[in-house]
Design an enzyme around this catalytic site. Structure first.
Site, short mmCIF file in Angstrom:
data_model
loop_
_atom_site.label_atom_id
_atom_site.label_comp_id
_atom_site.label_asym_id
_atom_site.label_seq_id
_atom_site.Cartn_x
_atom_site.Cartn_y
_atom_site.Cartn_z
CG PHE A 155 -1.92 -1.15 1.19
CD1 PHE A 155 -3.10 -1.06 0.46
CD2 PHE A 155 -1.65 -2.33 1.87
CE1 PHE A 155 -4.00 -2.12 0.42
CE2 PHE A 155 -2.55 -3.39 1.84
CZ PHE A 155 -3.73 -3.29 1.11
CB ILE A 256 -12.28 15.04 -0.26
CG1 ILE A 256 -11.82 15.74 1.03
CG2 ILE A 256 -12.88 13.68 0.06
CD1 ILE A 256 -12.98 16.09 1.97
CE1 TYR A 257 -6.80 20.00 0.12
CE2 TYR A 257 -7.07 17.75 0.91
CZ TYR A 257 -6.82 19.09 1.16
OH TYR A 257 -6.59 19.51 2.44
N GLY A 263 -3.51 9.96 -11.78
CA GLY A 263 -2.65 9.26 -12.74
C GLY A 263 -1.79 8.26 -11.99
CB CYS A 266 -1.30 2.31 -8.32
SG CYS A 266 0.31 1.59 -7.98
CE LYS A 327 2.51 9.90 -5.28
NZ LYS A 327 1.97 9.11 -4.19
P1 NAD Z 1 8.25 -1.20 -11.62
O1 NAD Z 1 7.94 -1.25 -13.07
O2 NAD Z 1 8.82 0.03 -11.02
O3 NAD Z 1 9.25 -2.40 -11.26
C1 NAD Z 1 9.10 -3.72 -11.70
C2 NAD Z 1 10.49 -4.34 -11.87
O4 NAD Z 1 10.37 -5.72 -12.10
C3 NAD Z 1 11.28 -3.75 -13.03
O5 NAD Z 1 12.53 -3.26 -12.57
C4 NAD Z 1 11.49 -4.97 -13.97
O6 NAD Z 1 12.72 -4.93 -14.66
C5 NAD Z 1 11.42 -6.12 -12.98
N1 NAD Z 1 11.13 -7.42 -13.57
C6 NAD Z 1 10.21 -7.74 -14.50
N2 NAD Z 1 10.26 -9.09 -14.75
C7 NAD Z 1 11.20 -9.61 -13.93
C8 NAD Z 1 11.71 -10.91 -13.71
N3 NAD Z 1 11.25 -11.96 -14.37
N4 NAD Z 1 12.68 -11.08 -12.81
C9 NAD Z 1 13.17 -10.02 -12.12
N5 NAD Z 1 12.73 -8.75 -12.28
C10 NAD Z 1 11.77 -8.55 -13.18
O7 NAD Z 1 6.90 -1.61 -10.88
P2 NAD Z 1 6.40 -1.13 -9.43
O8 NAD Z 1 5.85 0.25 -9.52
O9 NAD Z 1 7.44 -1.46 -8.43
O10 NAD Z 1 5.15 -2.10 -9.24
C11 NAD Z 1 5.32 -3.48 -8.97
C12 NAD Z 1 3.97 -4.04 -8.54
O11 NAD Z 1 3.57 -3.43 -7.30
C13 NAD Z 1 2.82 -3.77 -9.50
O12 NAD Z 1 1.94 -4.86 -9.48
C14 NAD Z 1 2.15 -2.55 -8.92
O13 NAD Z 1 0.79 -2.46 -9.28
C15 NAD Z 1 2.30 -2.79 -7.44
N6 NAD Z 1 2.29 -1.57 -6.62
C16 NAD Z 1 2.93 -0.46 -7.03
C17 NAD Z 1 2.94 0.68 -6.21
C18 NAD Z 1 3.62 1.94 -6.66
O14 NAD Z 1 3.38 2.97 -6.05
N7 NAD Z 1 4.47 1.91 -7.68
C19 NAD Z 1 2.31 0.64 -4.97
C20 NAD Z 1 1.69 -0.53 -4.56
C21 NAD Z 1 1.69 -1.64 -5.39
#
Ligand code: NAD
Length: 441
Positions: A155, A256-257, A263, A266, A327
């Site tokens: 989260f 609530i802004y 964007g 997520c 953001k």
């Molecule tokens: P990201 O794109 O920043 O990072 C993903 C990484 O995984 C990349 O560096 C990619 O090279 C690597 N990767 C892909 N396939 C791979 C493999 N087979 N072996 C090793 N590495 C591999 O993604 P993120 O923003 O960190 O999001 C990851 C997950 O977490 C998503 O499902 C996202 O929805 C969720 N999430 C993201 C956030 C956020 O704020 N970014 C918050 C909560 C949950």
């Protein structure tokens, strides 16, 4: 304990580093060789306040390692987190090829009991697909090896990720075995001792909790943007309406802004994915379909305001944009409102000069030289007919009016985040448009 975190993006790198901070030995894995080579040199691939220092400290303490070899990271690992991307497929559903690719690879090398935890945001049923993909590989190898799967959605918020991870409102864990529960309890014990609750539940509930949380937050944003549009029509001020409803404790004053639309990596994709899941089960999530529709329209609102100001003729106009990331405090431009606004301005024949405190490089990477890049906020406004504030970075909050007046050709500001006051703008000689409040034009 020893853990492996596969995927070293926003979530994986923060997860791995924060667990290392609690004393766990962590290996962060990524297929991106450049990313891992840079991390080994102490170069952090993302902008996230505080992350550099935390990575450095834990590497120096010998608790945090980086590798491209998932196989090497498995040695003696008690828990493996899957934290790879789950981008939207063409139909809006979450693309699970990276998650299941990791599960398959784990199955190719696993030789001891381990808990495989999905931290990526994934639709209900994915953990069982992970289990099957892993088991299929074990079967191919002809070996019997016990393992468990679990779900532990993340989260954290980009820009405040370290704090969010180390001091979570709650930790959600979906488990189906006592062993997996004990392992996750052990790993998260330092957090629980610090007063952060852990909620154990079944795996489908855990998987759905993440989508429901993001869908609820996106709903609050779209609701407020819709109310802001109504405020403009009826002559109300959304700032008052926001304060008026936010002081009701059943509603609360967070999220609530009104603004330029949500964007990031997520909300847009998770809202799409939960709609898709629901459709598959024959249930139409009507509220969320409207949330999406309102958001798509909201991303165009700043363009329409400035277009109307110039009577539909933006040809040859110079527009300055402050803020490109979706953001503040992040360089992430995925699904950023700025991308929609820039596209519409260029299509209308305007030239666009942009500035963002950290996302300039990301912008060059994403949209190249279709816009001009300024060296600082005021440089962006040189000869501009209008200034559009898209992302509310702190450095934009205090305006140097004499400087703006000298640099800009026209004195028009469109504030997509309501960070300025109409009266102050008026007294400084600026035509000012904002969201859900009366313009001073
Ligand atoms: P990201 O794109 O920043 O990072 C993903 C990484 O995984 C990349 O560096 C990619 O090279 C690597 N990767 C892909 N396939 C791979 C493999 N087979 N072996 C090793 N590495 C591999 O993604 P993120 O923003 O960190 O999001 C990851 C997950 O977490 C998503 O499902 C996202 O929805 C969720 N999430 C993201 C956030 C956020 O704020 N970014 C918050 C909560 C949950």
């Amino acid at each position: 304990m020893k853990i492996s975190v596969v995927g070293s993006g926003y979530v994986g790198l923060v997860t791995g580093t924060c667990f290392a901070e609690t004393g766990v030995t962590v290996t962060c894995v990524d297929i991106d060789q450049k990313k891992i080579a840079n991390l080994k040199k102490g170069i952090i691939p993302i902008y996230e306040p505080g992350l550099d220092d935390l990575v450095k400290r834990n590497v120096e303490k010998g608790r945090l390692f980086f590798t491209t070899s998932l196989k090497d990271s498995l040695v003696d690992a008690d828990v493996l987190f899957i934290a790879v991307g789950t981008p939207p497929d063409e139909d809006g559903s979450a693309d699970l090829k990276y998650v299941l690719g990791v599960a398959k690879e784990v199955g190719m090398y696993l030789d001891h009991y381990m808990v495989v935890v999905t931290k990526s945001t994934v639709p209900v049923g994915t953990s069982h697909k992970v289990k099957k993909a892993l088991q299929d590989e074990l079967n191919k190898r002809g070996i019997i090896q016990q393992f468990d799967v679990a779900s532990n959605p993340e989260f954290l918020k980009e820009g405040n990720a370290i704090e969010d991870f180390l001091k979570p409102d709650r930790i959600v864990c979906g488990v189906e075995s006592e062993e997996a529960k004990i392992m996750l309890e052990k790993l998260y014990k330092p957090f629980v001792l610090n007063g952060h609750p852990i909620l154990f539940m079944d795996i489908p509930s855990s998987e759905l909790t993440k989508y429901a949380a993001n869908a609820m937050l996106a709903t609050k944003i779209s609701f407020m943007n819709d109310i802001a549009s109504l405020c403009e029509l009826v002559g109300a001020d959304v700032n008052w309406v926001r304060k008026g409803i936010g002081s009701d404790s059943r509603i609360g004053n967070k999220f609530i802004y009104p603004g330029a639309g949500y964007g990031g990596s997520c909300f847009p994709k998770d809202v799409k994915a939960i709609i898709r899941t629901s459709d598959e089960y024959g249930h139409s999530l009507k509220i969320l379909k409207s949330v999406e529709e309102v958001n798509d329209k909201q991303k165009e609102v700043l363009f329409h305001k400035i277009n109307k100001h110039f009577n539909g003729n933006l040809k040859g106009k110079k527009i300055a944009i402050w803020g490109l990331s979706f953001k503040p405090n992040t360089d992430d431009m995925r699904e950023a409102p700025a991308l929609v606004i820039i596209k519409m301005l260029l299509e209308a024949g305007a030239t666009v000069r942009v500035y963002d405190p950290v996302a300039m490089q990301e912008s060059v990477h994403r949209i190249g030289n279709i816009v001009e890049y300024a060296t600082d906020a005021y440089d962006a406004t040189i000869d501009a007919d209008a200034l559009l504030l898209v992302t509310e970075w702190s450095e934009f909050r205090m305006l140097n009016f004499p400087m703006l007046k000298k640099l800009m050709r026209g004195h028009v500001i469109v504030d997509g985040r309501n960070i300025y006051e109409p009266e102050e703008m008026k007294s400084n000689g600026f035509v000012y448009y904002c969201i859900g409040r009366k313009p001073n034009a």
